[in-house]
Design an enzyme around this catalytic site. Structure first.
Site, PDB file in Angstrom:
ATOM      1  N   ASP A 153       0.813  -1.216   0.000  1.00 32.00           N
ATOM      2  CA  ASP A 153       0.000   0.000   0.000  1.00 32.00           C
ATOM      3  C   ASP A 153       0.848   1.268   0.000  1.00 32.00           C
ATOM      4  O   ASP A 153       2.073   1.222   0.169  1.00 32.00           O
ATOM      5  CB  ASP A 153      -0.957  -0.006   1.206  1.00 32.00           C
TER       6      ASP A 153
ATOM      7  N   GLU B  53      -9.816  -1.585   5.335  1.00 28.15           N
ATOM      8  CA  GLU B  53     -10.460  -1.267   6.605  1.00 28.15           C
ATOM      9  C   GLU B  53     -11.710  -2.125   6.794  1.00 28.15           C
ATOM     10  O   GLU B  53     -12.204  -2.751   5.847  1.00 28.15           O
ATOM     11  CB  GLU B  53     -10.851   0.220   6.608  1.00 28.15           C
TER      12      GLU B  53
ATOM     13  N   HIS C  34      -7.381  -4.047  10.075  1.00 22.66           N
ATOM     14  CA  HIS C  34      -7.050  -3.886   8.652  1.00 22.66           C
ATOM     15  C   HIS C  34      -5.785  -4.652   8.279  1.00 22.66           C
ATOM     16  O   HIS C  34      -4.870  -4.803   9.088  1.00 22.66           O
ATOM     17  CB  HIS C  34      -6.967  -2.411   8.233  1.00 22.66           C
TER      18      HIS C  34
HETATM   19  C1  GLP Z   1      -0.430   0.511   8.571  1.00 24.61           C
HETATM   20  C2  GLP Z   1      -0.170  -0.310   7.303  1.00 24.61           C
HETATM   21  C3  GLP Z   1      -0.430  -1.757   7.542  1.00 24.61           C
HETATM   22  C4  GLP Z   1       0.199  -2.156   8.854  1.00 24.61           C
HETATM   23  C5  GLP Z   1      -0.568  -1.520   9.971  1.00 24.61           C
HETATM   24  C6  GLP Z   1      -0.017  -1.842  11.359  1.00 24.61           C
HETATM   25  O1  GLP Z   1      -1.507   1.338   8.519  1.00 24.61           O
HETATM   26  N1  GLP Z   1      -0.923   0.110   6.183  1.00 24.61           N
HETATM   27  O2  GLP Z   1       0.084  -2.513   6.453  1.00 24.61           O
HETATM   28  O3  GLP Z   1       0.133  -3.538   9.008  1.00 24.61           O
HETATM   29  O4  GLP Z   1      -0.696  -0.157   9.773  1.00 24.61           O
HETATM   30  O5  GLP Z   1       0.990  -0.950  11.698  1.00 24.61           O
HETATM   31  P1  GLP Z   1       2.014  -1.182  12.862  1.00 24.61           P
HETATM   32  O6  GLP Z   1       2.882  -2.290  12.415  1.00 24.61           O
HETATM   33  O7  GLP Z   1       2.754   0.122  12.983  1.00 24.61           O
HETATM   34  O8  GLP Z   1       1.227  -1.520  14.070  1.00 24.61           O
END
Ligand code: GLP
Length: 248
Positions: free
Chosen positions: A67, A141, A136
């Protein structure tokens, strides 16, 4: 589903890197789906260390990122493009890398060409995933459909709040992103889900042991026939009694 529960974030990062390295060793031209966020940072550090020590060679590997924020480009320090440069691509040479273009002028075209690129490279062999507190995966979402493909989505308030820690303030957090769809993710031949920290325990319980529902996009991973989950014990604390857990 194979679930590995390790003691802490360092062990999670090492375990994830070992699994990725094994997959690359088994298939030198692996097509590897990559994730951003805090969770995989330690895995990237470990993979870079392994690369520097000659333990793994990514030279023939093709990567696809999950993404990107709409509106952020390669010159923005919070773009996932820059995240990937800083954490991986500036250290490790890969054959080809693809990240959705957050500055595309034609997002419909960008999404369909991203899907076409994945297909023309033979599909994703291994997809790394983190999970948001709202369930997500990528930026799919709650409410995202099981069959969704790469598309532009609006971000939930909880996601914007969580991700605001990387920005000067929440008003700077983009409210849209371009993301592989759930269908795109589930088409990967193997998915590897990583989560650490007590703040992920509830969503890990709902994702892995709750009903498969659009309300928890990560729950669709239960339907994947080749899913590996690597958790630290804090993220695993609500599922720790499950039968399929393997401690390493
Ligand atoms: C982001 C990314 C996701 C990721 C998630 C968790 O928004 N788009 O791909 O898995 O948040 O983030 P974190 O690893 O910082 O908890």
């Amino acid at each position: 589903m194979n679930i590995f529960v390790v003691d802490d974030y360092e062990q999670l990062s090492k375990k994830a890197a070992q699994v990725v390295a094994q997959r690359v060793q088994a298939k030198k031209n692996l097509v590897l789906g990559l994730a951003t966020g805090s969770t995989p940072v330690g895995m990237y550090q470990e993979l870079v260390r392994m690369h520097e020590n000659g333990l793994v060679n990514f030279g023939l590997v093709t990567t696809f990122n999950l993404d990107e924020y709409v509106g952020l480009g390669s010159d923005d320090s919070q773009s996932y493009y820059r995240f990937m440069q800083a954490n991986f691509f500036s250290h490790v040479k890969v054959e080809k890398s693809f990240i959705p273009n957050g500055l595309a002028t034609d997002f419909v075209g960008e999404c369909s060409s991203y899907e076409a690129e994945i297909k023309s490279n033979g599909g994703i062999d291994v997809q790394i995933l983190g999970v948001g507190r709202d369930g997500h995966i990528g930026f799919n979402e709650p409410g995202a459909s099981r069959s969704s493909r790469t598309c532009v989505v609006s971000l939930d308030a909880i996601t914007m709040q969580d991700n605001s820690r990387f920005f000067a303030d929440i008003s700077r957090v983009p409210n849209r992103a371009i993301t592989m769809g759930i269908g795109t993710i589930l088409d990967a031949r193997e998915c590897i889900l990583l989560a650490n920290g007590a703040h992920k325990a509830e969503i890990i319980l709902r994702a892995l042991k709750g009903p498969v529902t659009e309300l928890v996009p990560a729950s669709f991973l239960q339907t994947h026939e080749n899913l590996t989950v690597i958790l630290d014990k804090d993220a695993a604390k609500k599922i720790i009694s499950c039968q399929i857990c393997v401690r390493v």
